[in-house]
Write an enzyme that holds these catalytic residues in place. Sequence first.
Site, PDB file in Angstrom:
ATOM      1  N   LYS A  10       0.822  -1.213   0.000  1.00 45.09           N
ATOM      2  CA  LYS A  10       0.000   0.000   0.000  1.00 45.09           C
ATOM      3  C   LYS A  10       0.862   1.271   0.000  1.00 45.09           C
ATOM      4  O   LYS A  10       2.068   1.218   0.287  1.00 45.09           O
ATOM      5  CB  LYS A  10      -0.932  -0.041   1.209  1.00 45.09           C
ATOM      6  CG  LYS A  10      -1.924  -1.218   1.172  1.00 45.09           C
ATOM      7  CD  LYS A  10      -2.891  -1.154   2.352  1.00 45.09           C
ATOM      8  CE  LYS A  10      -3.893  -2.300   2.315  1.00 45.09           C
ATOM      9  NZ  LYS A  10      -4.893  -2.210   3.414  1.00 45.09           N
ATOM     10  N   TYR A  50     -12.645  -1.713  -3.429  1.00 42.59           N
ATOM     11  CA  TYR A  50     -13.122  -1.798  -2.044  1.00 42.59           C
ATOM     12  C   TYR A  50     -14.641  -1.631  -1.938  1.00 42.59           C
ATOM     13  O   TYR A  50     -15.138  -1.291  -0.871  1.00 42.59           O
ATOM     14  CB  TYR A  50     -12.410  -0.758  -1.172  1.00 42.59           C
ATOM     15  CG  TYR A  50     -10.978  -1.138  -0.824  1.00 42.59           C
ATOM     16  CD1 TYR A  50     -10.712  -2.196   0.042  1.00 42.59           C
ATOM     17  CD2 TYR A  50      -9.904  -0.445  -1.357  1.00 42.59           C
ATOM     18  CE1 TYR A  50      -9.410  -2.557   0.364  1.00 42.59           C
ATOM     19  CE2 TYR A  50      -8.586  -0.792  -1.030  1.00 42.59           C
ATOM     20  CZ  TYR A  50      -8.357  -1.851  -0.162  1.00 42.59           C
ATOM     21  OH  TYR A  50      -7.061  -2.204   0.160  1.00 42.59           O
ATOM     22  N   PHE A  58     -15.254   4.280   7.335  1.00 41.96           N
ATOM     23  CA  PHE A  58     -13.902   4.661   6.910  1.00 41.96           C
ATOM     24  C   PHE A  58     -13.698   4.576   5.399  1.00 41.96           C
ATOM     25  O   PHE A  58     -12.574   4.743   4.913  1.00 41.96           O
ATOM     26  CB  PHE A  58     -12.858   3.800   7.630  1.00 41.96           C
ATOM     27  CG  PHE A  58     -13.005   2.312   7.412  1.00 41.96           C
ATOM     28  CD1 PHE A  58     -12.523   1.703   6.269  1.00 41.96           C
ATOM     29  CD2 PHE A  58     -13.626   1.523   8.372  1.00 41.96           C
ATOM     30  CE1 PHE A  58     -12.654   0.333   6.068  1.00 41.96           C
ATOM     31  CE2 PHE A  58     -13.761   0.143   8.180  1.00 41.96           C
ATOM     32  CZ  PHE A  58     -13.276  -0.446   7.024  1.00 41.96           C
ATOM     33  N   ARG A  86      -2.300 -14.504   4.746  1.00 39.84           N
ATOM     34  CA  ARG A  86      -2.938 -13.746   5.840  1.00 39.84           C
ATOM     35  C   ARG A  86      -2.135 -13.912   7.137  1.00 39.84           C
ATOM     36  O   ARG A  86      -1.998 -12.979   7.919  1.00 39.84           O
ATOM     37  CB  ARG A  86      -4.382 -14.197   6.040  1.00 39.84           C
ATOM     38  CG  ARG A  86      -5.294 -13.976   4.839  1.00 39.84           C
ATOM     39  CD  ARG A  86      -5.841 -12.594   4.702  1.00 39.84           C
ATOM     40  NE  ARG A  86      -6.793 -12.232   5.728  1.00 39.84           N
ATOM     41  CZ  ARG A  86      -7.485 -11.101   5.724  1.00 39.84           C
ATOM     42  NH1 ARG A  86      -7.316 -10.216   4.727  1.00 39.84           N
ATOM     43  NH2 ARG A  86      -8.333 -10.818   6.673  1.00 39.84           N
ATOM     44  N   THR A  92      -5.416  -6.977  10.771  1.00 42.23           N
ATOM     45  CA  THR A  92      -5.674  -5.668  10.148  1.00 42.23           C
ATOM     46  C   THR A  92      -5.041  -4.535  10.950  1.00 42.23           C
ATOM     47  O   THR A  92      -4.431  -3.624  10.384  1.00 42.23           O
ATOM     48  CB  THR A  92      -7.201  -5.436  10.051  1.00 42.23           C
ATOM     49  OG1 THR A  92      -7.797  -6.562   9.411  1.00 42.23           O
ATOM     50  CG2 THR A  92      -7.511  -4.170   9.267  1.00 42.23           C
ATOM     51  N   ARG A 103       2.749  -6.703   8.790  1.00 38.69           N
ATOM     52  CA  ARG A 103       2.086  -5.501   9.323  1.00 38.69           C
ATOM     53  C   ARG A 103       2.738  -5.056  10.636  1.00 38.69           C
ATOM     54  O   ARG A 103       2.877  -3.861  10.887  1.00 38.69           O
ATOM     55  CB  ARG A 103       0.590  -5.752   9.477  1.00 38.69           C
ATOM     56  CG  ARG A 103      -0.141  -5.641   8.137  1.00 38.69           C
ATOM     57  CD  ARG A 103      -1.578  -6.077   8.218  1.00 38.69           C
ATOM     58  NE  ARG A 103      -2.334  -5.700   7.031  1.00 38.69           N
ATOM     59  CZ  ARG A 103      -3.529  -6.215   6.738  1.00 38.69           C
ATOM     60  NH1 ARG A 103      -4.090  -7.118   7.534  1.00 38.69           N
ATOM     61  NH2 ARG A 103      -4.167  -5.823   5.645  1.00 38.69           N
ATOM     62  N   HIS A 116      -2.104  -5.451   1.548  1.00 37.26           N
ATOM     63  CA  HIS A 116      -3.404  -6.112   1.396  1.00 37.26           C
ATOM     64  C   HIS A 116      -3.148  -7.596   1.175  1.00 37.26           C
ATOM     65  O   HIS A 116      -2.164  -7.970   0.539  1.00 37.26           O
ATOM     66  CB  HIS A 116      -4.137  -5.533   0.178  1.00 37.26           C
ATOM     67  CG  HIS A 116      -5.351  -6.330  -0.213  1.00 37.26           C
ATOM     68  ND1 HIS A 116      -6.556  -6.166   0.408  1.00 37.26           N
ATOM     69  CD2 HIS A 116      -5.520  -7.307  -1.144  1.00 37.26           C
ATOM     70  CE1 HIS A 116      -7.433  -7.015  -0.126  1.00 37.26           C
ATOM     71  NE2 HIS A 116      -6.824  -7.704  -1.076  1.00 37.26           N
ATOM     72  N   GLU A 127      -9.776 -10.276  -7.407  1.00 37.78           N
ATOM     73  CA  GLU A 127      -8.820  -9.167  -7.229  1.00 37.78           C
ATOM     74  C   GLU A 127      -7.644  -9.281  -8.192  1.00 37.78           C
ATOM     75  O   GLU A 127      -7.178  -8.270  -8.733  1.00 37.78           O
ATOM     76  CB  GLU A 127      -8.340  -9.148  -5.777  1.00 37.78           C
ATOM     77  CG  GLU A 127      -9.467  -8.765  -4.808  1.00 37.78           C
ATOM     78  CD  GLU A 127      -9.122  -8.975  -3.349  1.00 37.78           C
ATOM     79  OE1 GLU A 127      -9.992  -8.695  -2.500  1.00 37.78           O
ATOM     80  OE2 GLU A 127      -8.004  -9.420  -3.032  1.00 37.78           O
TER      81      GLU A 127
HETATM   82  P1  GDP Z   1      -8.003  -6.650   5.871  1.00 40.69           P
HETATM   83  O1  GDP Z   1      -8.693  -7.801   5.178  1.00 40.69           O
HETATM   84  O2  GDP Z   1      -7.125  -7.092   7.008  1.00 40.69           O
HETATM   85  O3  GDP Z   1      -7.254  -5.742   4.909  1.00 40.69           O
HETATM   86  O4  GDP Z   1      -9.136  -5.761   6.558  1.00 40.69           O
HETATM   87  P2  GDP Z   1     -10.595  -5.308   6.072  1.00 40.69           P
HETATM   88  O5  GDP Z   1     -11.021  -6.062   4.850  1.00 40.69           O
HETATM   89  O6  GDP Z   1     -11.483  -5.344   7.276  1.00 40.69           O
HETATM   90  O7  GDP Z   1     -10.400  -3.761   5.711  1.00 40.69           O
HETATM   91  C1  GDP Z   1      -9.845  -3.375   4.469  1.00 40.69           C
HETATM   92  C2  GDP Z   1      -8.896  -2.222   4.716  1.00 40.69           C
HETATM   93  O8  GDP Z   1      -9.638  -1.090   5.189  1.00 40.69           O
HETATM   94  C3  GDP Z   1      -7.850  -2.451   5.802  1.00 40.69           C
HETATM   95  O9  GDP Z   1      -6.749  -3.185   5.369  1.00 40.69           O
HETATM   96  C4  GDP Z   1      -7.485  -1.030   6.180  1.00 40.69           C
HETATM   97  O10 GDP Z   1      -6.609  -0.426   5.229  1.00 40.69           O
HETATM   98  C5  GDP Z   1      -8.851  -0.339   6.114  1.00 40.69           C
HETATM   99  N1  GDP Z   1      -9.518  -0.345   7.419  1.00 40.69           N
HETATM  100  C6  GDP Z   1     -10.044  -1.397   8.086  1.00 40.69           C
HETATM  101  N2  GDP Z   1     -10.594  -1.025   9.251  1.00 40.69           N
HETATM  102  C7  GDP Z   1     -10.410   0.318   9.330  1.00 40.69           C
HETATM  103  C8  GDP Z   1     -10.767   1.304  10.295  1.00 40.69           C
HETATM  104  O11 GDP Z   1     -11.366   1.020  11.334  1.00 40.69           O
HETATM  105  N3  GDP Z   1     -10.417   2.594  10.007  1.00 40.69           N
HETATM  106  C9  GDP Z   1      -9.763   2.942   8.867  1.00 40.69           C
HETATM  107  N4  GDP Z   1      -9.454   4.215   8.653  1.00 40.69           N
HETATM  108  N5  GDP Z   1      -9.401   2.034   7.934  1.00 40.69           N
HETATM  109  C10 GDP Z   1      -9.723   0.748   8.159  1.00 40.69           C
END
Ligand code: GDP
Length: 138
Positions: A10, A50, A58, A86, A92, A103, A116, A127
Amino acid sequence: MTNRTFTMIKPDAVENGHIGAILEKVTSAGFKIVALKYTQLSRRDAEAFYAIHKERPFFGELVQFMTRGPIVSAILEKDNAVDDFRALIGTTNPAEAAEGTIRKLFATNISENAVHGSDSDENAAIEGAFHFSGREIY
Ligand code: GDP
């Protein structure tokens, strides 16, 4: 496609100079890079990629972040690729990520979390196809 996953390095990790270190962690963990691209998402790209998060509070911040600079996108191959990747990247929220995960090592916060990783075989295929044409996959 069940042995493949999709990843992006990212904008935060690119800005902070971590492309090389992250790719090294990925290949050392046994992932083969079968597609690789240095690119920048448009607003439209990020909103489409997304779309599943569009109702989340967010979403605007996420699109803003993911479009602010270049990313590295890649398709990776390994047995059990989705789950193993993962595990390699960690949770996350990097504050909760296990020691040694990508991370934990390179992310800034829950929003700017360096990488990601696809969350299912189905999404890995979707994707990967979003970012690469068939002739860009080796
Ligand atoms: P991932 O599968 O671990 O990437 O997590 P998710 O699919 O839940 O979220 C996608 C992406 O959204 C994350 O990797 C973060 O970049 C962003 N994100 C997730 N949760 C939050 C949050 O609570 N606040 C903000 N600002 N960004 C978030």
